[in-house]
Enzyme design. Structure first.
Site, PDB file in Angstrom:
ATOM      1  N   HIS A  35      44.733  39.964  56.460  1.00  0.00           N
ATOM      2  CA  HIS A  35      45.785  40.802  56.401  1.00  0.00           C
ATOM      3  C   HIS A  35      46.240  41.074  58.117  1.00  0.00           C
ATOM      4  CE1 HIS A  35      46.990  40.630  52.400  1.00  0.00           C
ATOM      5  NE2 HIS A  35      47.852  41.027  52.678  1.00  0.00           N
ATOM      6  N   LYS A 100      43.816  44.552  42.183  1.00  0.00           N
ATOM      7  CA  LYS A 100      43.352  45.180  41.263  1.00  0.00           C
ATOM      8  C   LYS A 100      43.534  46.490  42.589  1.00  0.00           C
ATOM      9  CE  LYS A 100      38.710  45.839  42.467  1.00  0.00           C
ATOM     10  NZ  LYS A 100      37.553  46.746  42.389  1.00  0.00           N
TER      11      LYS A 100
HETATM   12  S1  SF4 Z   1      33.251  44.368  39.227  1.00  0.00           S
HETATM   13 FE1  SF4 Z   1      32.500  45.651  41.030  1.00  0.00          FE
HETATM   14  S2  SF4 Z   1      31.692  44.615  42.350  1.00  0.00           S
HETATM   15 FE2  SF4 Z   1      33.494  43.184  41.170  1.00  0.00          FE
HETATM   16  S3  SF4 Z   1      35.036  43.709  42.604  1.00  0.00           S
HETATM   17 FE3  SF4 Z   1      35.380  45.440  40.813  1.00  0.00          FE
HETATM   18  S4  SF4 Z   1      34.120  46.859  41.997  1.00  0.00           S
HETATM   19 FE4  SF4 Z   1      33.830  45.096  43.321  1.00  0.00          FE
END
Ligand code: SF4
Lengths: 184, 280
Positions: A35, A100
């Site tokens: 980005h 996310k």
């Molecule tokens: S599961 Fe844990 S290691 Fe994997 S992206 Fe999410 S926070 Fe990061």
């Protein structure tokens, strides 16, 4: 709901926070360093390395592909780190983001203005998600390694609408339903 | 003096880098299965199911559970009667990380400077904590730490008068703020006491303890249970999309502290919390 890219207006109009979708078509990957580079290119008056109109960017830095494999594990990274860069890309025609976590108010405002959607993929379900990636190629910034820009062809990529073009937010709506905590 | 050769250390570290990243830790797997039975959110149940499927695919295909294969954090307990031969211990550990991340097709996520962010391309250096102990054994624990959750960690320098209630408040506040960013269900490591840095190291160390093993100190173990229950009332749920499974476990470590202080460090981790130990 099955949706295909490019992400046309009539598709976006149907998508509401909480809808489960399966995405098929071409999507692009970019995360922090990618980005930063795109925004630097734009500042210099250059074009970014792909056609951003009606596109989806997936925030991911995959693990390396083993010999004979298309890609390694490839789950979403946390989106807020891209927030400073996102409104400019939305103004250029970006219509979807997959990541996310929460977004900054300025991103949500820009999504409403531009009619864009924010999808969530399951963080950490990286091996499962990789099985929906059919093709992958680096299209720019190869020296960034995992952070290079990639073009992916995905089939039935599982996601959920987190924030729709009206700014409705799944996180906020669901959390209150299950919150029973009272500070004592 | 018992001699341990650096090659054995490198091999052991490399093996643990790969093993922790592709095979879900048994305590976490149990935790996910248990919480799936208790979850009431339909989206939450579906996500927990995807996480279990993901763990199964990762193990079968020998690929990382999560693409963020972390920064390698290593705790070393070295007996006073151990002598390391063939080179330097720190170099041997970093060599193990290099080898493990290369051979295991794990992601290289380390940049050489916080501002001038060029990838070191081999996931080194590791963050290594040394403890000198009695005896002639060498114990190495490895915990590759992902940063989605690491970034949500906090440290608070509370006043002694804030007491246990103050500690509970900041722990729950940190979990609430972490929300969907930390890939819930989370695992939370808490360090209470010591100094600023001691509390943080204790919090990290707490993440190495399996979540089905509570503290040996009765009041601490009760606190772990109480906070786990309360955290699961926050409503965050799997991936922050609502539900009762916000944490799989909370581990707390304590240490003596100064008359003027009450440091509380909260290290947020996720549902792929990775840890493994080996004694050489
Ligand atoms: S599961 Fe844990 S290691 Fe994997 S992206 Fe999410 S926070 Fe990061």
């Amino acid at each position: 709901m099955v949706i295909t890219t490019p992400l046309k207006k009539h598709i976006i109009n149907q998508l509401k926070a909480g809808d489960k979708v399966l995405i098929t078509g071409i999507i692009y990957t970019a995360r922090d360093a990618g980005h930063k580079r795109m925004i630097e290119q734009l500042a210099k008056g250059e074009r970014i390395p792909f056609n951003i109109e009606e596109s989806i960017i997936y925030y991911v830095g995959p693990s390396p592909a083993k010999p004979g494999e298309i890609i390694g594990s490839a789950g979403p990274t946390t989106s807020y780190r891209m927030d400073d860069y996102t409104p400019e890309l939305l103004d250029l025609g970006l219509k979807g983001m997959i990541g996310k976590g929460n977004r900054h108010e300025k991103v949500i405002e820009s999504m409403k203005k531009n009619g864009a959607v924010y999808f969530g993929a399951v963080g950490g379900a990286a091996a499962l998600i990789a099985s929906s990636i059919i093709k992958a190629k680096v299209i720019a910034y190869e020296e960034l390694g995992t952070e290079a820009l990639r073009e992916l062809y995905v089939e039935n990529f599982p996601a959920i609408v987190l924030i729709d073009q009206d700014g409705k937010n799944l996180y906020e709506e669901e959390k209150v339903k299950y919150r029973t905590y009272q500070a004592d | 003096m018992r001699e341990v050769h650096v090659n054995d250390i490198t091999q052991a570290v490399a093996k643990m880098c790969i093993a922790t990243n592709v095979k879900i830790s048994p305590d976490i797997l149990e935790g996910l299965k248990k919480s799936q039975k208790l979850e009431s959110s339909p989206i939450g149940i579906d996500i927990l199911d995807q996480l279990l499927q993901n763990a199964e695919i990762a193990e079968r295909k020998n690929m990382p559970i999560c693409q963020d294969t972390g920064m390698a954090v290593v705790f070393v307990e070295i007996g006073q009667e151990v002598s390391i031969s063939g080179g330097l211990l720190t170099d041997a550990i970093n060599e193990g990380v290099r080898k493990g991340y290369e051979e295991g097709y794990l992601r290289k996520s380390i940049v050489e400077d916080p501002f001038f962010r060029v990838n070191t391309n081999d996931n080194t250096p590791a963050v290594i904590h040394y403890d000198i102990v009695g005896g002639d054994s060498l114990k190495i624990s490895l915990s590759p730490k992902g940063f989605g959750s690491e970034n949500m960690s906090r440290i608070y320098m509370l006043k002694p008068s804030d007491g246990i209630e103050g500690a509970k408040r900041v722990i729950l506040e940190t979990i609430d703020m972490a929300g969907p960013n930390a890939c819930p269900p989370m695992v939370v490591g808490v360090g209470i006491g010591g100094t600023f840095e001691k509390a943080a190291i204790l919090a990290k160390k707490a993440l190495i303890r399996p979540i089905d093993q509570s503290s040996d100190i009765t009041y601490v173990s009760n606190l772990e249970k109480e906070l786990t229950k309360k955290a699961n009332q926050l409503g965050i749920g799997p991936q922050g999309m609502g539900g009762r499974t916000t944490v799989l476990g909370i581990n707390i470590e304590t240490f003596p502290t100064h008359i003027a202080g009450l440091p509380v460090a909260i290290n947020i981790s996720c549902h792929v919390t990775r840890h493994m130990s080996v004694s050489l």
